[in-house]
Design an enzyme around this catalytic site. Structure first.
Site, PDB file in Angstrom:
ATOM      1  N   SER A 165      40.544  -1.232  40.573  1.00 13.59           N
ATOM      2  CA  SER A 165      39.317  -1.390  41.370  1.00 13.59           C
ATOM      3  C   SER A 165      38.635  -0.038  41.402  1.00 13.59           C
ATOM      4  CB  SER A 165      39.672  -1.804  42.798  1.00 13.59           C
ATOM      5  OG  SER A 165      38.533  -1.692  43.629  1.00 13.59           O
ATOM      6  N   TYR A 180      44.818  -0.722  50.511  1.00 15.21           N
ATOM      7  CA  TYR A 180      44.237  -1.286  49.281  1.00 15.21           C
ATOM      8  C   TYR A 180      43.816  -0.150  48.346  1.00 15.21           C
ATOM      9  CZ  TYR A 180      41.109  -4.089  46.293  1.00 15.21           C
ATOM     10  OH  TYR A 180      40.488  -4.710  45.224  1.00 15.21           O
ATOM     11  N   LYS A 184      45.378   0.618  44.582  1.00 20.08           N
ATOM     12  CA  LYS A 184      44.611   0.568  43.334  1.00 20.08           C
ATOM     13  C   LYS A 184      44.636   1.914  42.601  1.00 20.08           C
ATOM     14  CE  LYS A 184      43.491  -3.773  43.458  1.00 20.08           C
ATOM     15  NZ  LYS A 184      43.897  -4.730  42.436  1.00 20.08           N
ATOM     16  N   ILE A 213      32.516  -7.702  43.410  1.00 17.36           N
ATOM     17  CA  ILE A 213      32.240  -8.981  42.748  1.00 17.36           C
ATOM     18  C   ILE A 213      32.237 -10.055  43.824  1.00 17.36           C
ATOM     19  CG2 ILE A 213      32.885 -10.444  40.790  1.00 17.36           C
ATOM     20  CD1 ILE A 213      35.239  -8.417  40.324  1.00 17.36           C
ATOM     21  N   THR A 215      33.529 -13.027  45.046  1.00 17.80           N
ATOM     22  CA  THR A 215      34.685 -13.929  44.856  1.00 17.80           C
ATOM     23  C   THR A 215      35.279 -14.201  46.250  1.00 17.80           C
ATOM     24  OG1 THR A 215      36.359 -12.190  44.772  1.00 17.80           O
ATOM     25  CG2 THR A 215      35.308 -12.757  42.672  1.00 17.80           C
TER      26      THR A 215
HETATM   27  N1  LIG Z   1      36.326  -9.227  44.123  1.00 17.90           N
HETATM   28  C1  LIG Z   1      36.111  -7.925  44.027  1.00 17.90           C
HETATM   29  O1  LIG Z   1      35.084  -7.389  44.488  1.00 17.90           O
HETATM   30  C2  LIG Z   1      37.095  -7.041  43.345  1.00 17.90           C
HETATM   31  C3  LIG Z   1      36.688  -5.754  43.011  1.00 17.90           C
HETATM   32  C4  LIG Z   1      37.585  -4.900  42.402  1.00 17.90           C
HETATM   33  C5  LIG Z   1      38.859  -5.335  42.118  1.00 17.90           C
HETATM   34  N2  LIG Z   1      39.215  -6.596  42.446  1.00 17.90           N
HETATM   35  C6  LIG Z   1      40.570  -6.990  42.109  1.00 17.90           C
HETATM   36  O2  LIG Z   1      40.495  -8.041  41.168  1.00 17.90           O
HETATM   37  C7  LIG Z   1      41.627  -8.888  41.302  1.00 17.90           C
HETATM   38  C8  LIG Z   1      41.158 -10.319  41.418  1.00 17.90           C
HETATM   39  O3  LIG Z   1      40.383 -10.429  42.582  1.00 17.90           O
HETATM   40  P1  LIG Z   1      39.495 -11.703  42.929  1.00 17.90           P
HETATM   41  O4  LIG Z   1      38.219 -11.176  43.439  1.00 17.90           O
HETATM   42  O5  LIG Z   1      39.517 -12.678  41.826  1.00 17.90           O
HETATM   43  O6  LIG Z   1      40.307 -12.223  44.186  1.00 17.90           O
HETATM   44  P2  LIG Z   1      40.818 -13.675  44.555  1.00 17.90           P
HETATM   45  O7  LIG Z   1      41.301 -13.574  45.951  1.00 17.90           O
HETATM   46  O8  LIG Z   1      39.791 -14.696  44.238  1.00 17.90           O
HETATM   47  O9  LIG Z   1      42.045 -13.889  43.542  1.00 17.90           O
HETATM   48  C9  LIG Z   1      43.258 -13.221  43.678  1.00 17.90           C
HETATM   49  C10 LIG Z   1      44.376 -14.176  43.317  1.00 17.90           C
HETATM   50  O10 LIG Z   1      45.626 -13.487  43.412  1.00 17.90           O
HETATM   51  C11 LIG Z   1      46.570 -14.405  43.916  1.00 17.90           C
HETATM   52  N3  LIG Z   1      47.710 -13.729  44.524  1.00 17.90           N
HETATM   53  C12 LIG Z   1      47.722 -12.985  45.659  1.00 17.90           C
HETATM   54  N4  LIG Z   1      48.962 -12.595  45.940  1.00 17.90           N
HETATM   55  C13 LIG Z   1      49.767 -13.079  44.960  1.00 17.90           C
HETATM   56  C14 LIG Z   1      51.160 -13.013  44.702  1.00 17.90           C
HETATM   57  N5  LIG Z   1      51.997 -12.371  45.530  1.00 17.90           N
HETATM   58  N6  LIG Z   1      51.635 -13.607  43.590  1.00 17.90           N
HETATM   59  C15 LIG Z   1      50.818 -14.286  42.758  1.00 17.90           C
HETATM   60  N7  LIG Z   1      49.480 -14.388  42.962  1.00 17.90           N
HETATM   61  C16 LIG Z   1      48.974 -13.798  44.054  1.00 17.90           C
HETATM   62  C17 LIG Z   1      45.792 -15.219  44.946  1.00 17.90           C
HETATM   63  O11 LIG Z   1      46.451 -16.423  45.269  1.00 17.90           O
HETATM   64  C18 LIG Z   1      44.465 -15.394  44.257  1.00 17.90           C
HETATM   65  O12 LIG Z   1      44.411 -16.593  43.514  1.00 17.90           O
HETATM   66  C19 LIG Z   1      42.400  -8.361  42.512  1.00 17.90           C
HETATM   67  O13 LIG Z   1      43.450  -7.551  42.062  1.00 17.90           O
HETATM   68  C20 LIG Z   1      41.383  -7.533  43.255  1.00 17.90           C
HETATM   69  O14 LIG Z   1      41.960  -6.515  44.006  1.00 17.90           O
HETATM   70  C21 LIG Z   1      38.382  -7.470  43.041  1.00 17.90           C
HETATM   71  O1  LIG Z   2      35.983  -1.837  45.761  1.00 16.00           O
HETATM   72  C1  LIG Z   2      35.706  -3.110  45.304  1.00 16.00           C
HETATM   73  C2  LIG Z   2      36.840  -4.059  45.525  1.00 16.00           C
HETATM   74  O2  LIG Z   2      38.065  -3.508  45.188  1.00 16.00           O
HETATM   75  C3  LIG Z   2      36.895  -4.829  46.761  1.00 16.00           C
HETATM   76  O3  LIG Z   2      35.893  -5.800  46.662  1.00 16.00           O
HETATM   77  C4  LIG Z   2      36.669  -4.139  48.021  1.00 16.00           C
HETATM   78  O4  LIG Z   2      37.233  -2.879  48.060  1.00 16.00           O
HETATM   79  C5  LIG Z   2      37.124  -5.012  49.157  1.00 16.00           C
HETATM   80  O5  LIG Z   2      36.830  -4.438  50.382  1.00 16.00           O
END
Ligand SMILES: NC(=O)c1ccc[n+]([C@@H]2O[C@H](COP(=O)([O-])OP(=O)(O)OC[C@H]3O[C@@H](n4cnc5c(N)ncnc54)[C@H](O)[C@@H]3O)[C@@H](O)[C@H]2O)c1
Ligand SMILES: OC[C@@H](O)C(O)[C@H](O)CO
Length: 277
Positions: A165, A180, A184, A213, A215
């Site tokens: 992230s 968090y 990361k 993003i 989501t």
């Molecule tokens: N959405 C954002 O803004 C964003 C930004 C940067 C990074 N990320 C990272 O991207 C990745 C995906 O995020 P997303 O936005 O799709 O989130 P999301 O919540 O839609 O999906 C995350 C998935 O991980 C699964 N999960 C959680 N704990 C688990 C475990 N112990 N075992 C197996 N599966 C597990 C959840 O059930 C879920 O389906 C994450 O690692 C998140 O930190 C997200």
């Molecule tokens: O920094 C972007 C992501 O990792 C995430 O959406 C955010 O930090 C959640 O608060």
């Protein structure tokens, strides 16, 4: 004289077996489709069988609608599996089952499993810190380790993409989330370590670090508070959150052995310019 294909990679993934952890999540919903469309078989892994099965059905329906191949050499190209990425025994069992089901050791990992919670550092409940670090950081060590062992045993190359992230390189505002952010940062640096150790086995390990993003993960943080979204967007030079499909290009690049043949240990930050301000 080199041919066009000697110079321009196709980004196809035919014959590859991809494992997508967090397979029923918001990012995965789009990445799964892109991997399948590019020719890979896709094994979805998530913490709840019923929910990951639903994601598998959605992927199958999408593929059918778009005439994407669902069976190759008599083997189904989509499967869905329950596994907690913090549970080493479950990871070992599920990767064995995936190898058997797809009749090949999986060689492409897209590790999206993770979550966020928000507490001020002074008040952060220790048990919540622990469970977050277990999923986001330890899961990002356990899963690649078990998969790499299978690949090394099979003498097969692989490409692993862990989802970090921008929070691993900046501190978000206004929401507080020390665990968090630390998790990361840990993922980004773990990727560098794994890349150096596994280059000799032809396993490339890279990190994709998204900005905000839209989501379920961010919807939970925003909740009813649209001011948080406005605060985020005001700090993004492109002035908007990302759509999950805006990460497909980066994933295909890092997955494909031709396109990113010399890329390992990298952290690719895709954040609409957030880091620049
Ligand atoms: N959405 C954002 O803004 C964003 C930004 C940067 C990074 N990320 C990272 O991207 C990745 C995906 O995020 P997303 O936005 O799709 O989130 P999301 O919540 O839609 O999906 C995350 C998935 O991980 C699964 N999960 C959680 N704990 C688990 C475990 N112990 N075992 C197996 N599966 C597990 C959840 O059930 C879920 O389906 C994450 O690692 C998140 O930190 C997200
Ligand atoms: O920094 C972007 C992501 O990792 C995430 O959406 C955010 O930090 C959640 O608060």
């Amino acid at each position: 004289m080199p041919s066009i294909s000697d110079i321009v990679p196709s980004f196809r993934l035919d014959g590859r077996v991809a494992v997508v952890t967090g397979g029923s999540g918001g990012m995965a919903a789009v990445l799964n489709k892109a991997l399948l469309a590019q020719g890979a078989s896709v094994a979805l892994v998530d913490i709840d069988q019923a929910i990951v099965d639903k994601a598998g059905v959605e992927l199958t329906n999408w593929a059918t609608y778009n005439n994407v191949e669902l069976i190759t050499n008599d083997v189904q190209k989509i499967s869905s599996w329950e596994c907690d990425v913090t549970n080493y025994d479950q990871i070992t069992q599920v990767l064995d089952k995936i190898s058997g089901f797809h009749k090949s050791v999986p060689d492409l990992l897209v590790h999206t499993a993770g979550f966020c919670n928000n507490f001020d550092a002074l008040e952060y409940p220790p048990d919540k810190m622990k469970s977050l670090i277990e999923v986001n950081l330890l899961g990002s060590l356990y899963f690649p380790q078990v998969m790499a062992k299978l690949l090394v045993k099979a003498s097969k190359p692989g490409s692993f993409i862990l989802i970090g992230s921008m929070s691993g390189v900046i501190v978000n505002y206004p929401q507080n989330q020390v665990a968090y952010n630390a998790s990361k940062a840990g993922v980004i640096h773990a990727v560098r370590s794994l890349a150096t150790e596994w280059a000799k086995y032809n396993i490339r390990v890279n990190c994709l670090s998204p900005g905000y993003i839209l989501t379920p993960l961010t919807k939970k943080v925003i909740g009813e508070n649209v001011e948080i979204k406005n605060a985020w967007e005001s700090r993004i030079p492109m002035n908007r959150m990302a759509d999950p499909k805006e990460f497909v290009g980066s994933i295909l690049y890092l997955a494909n052995h031709d396109a990113s043949s010399y890329t390992t240990g990298e952290n690719l930050v895709v954040d609409g310019g957030y880091q620049c301000w």
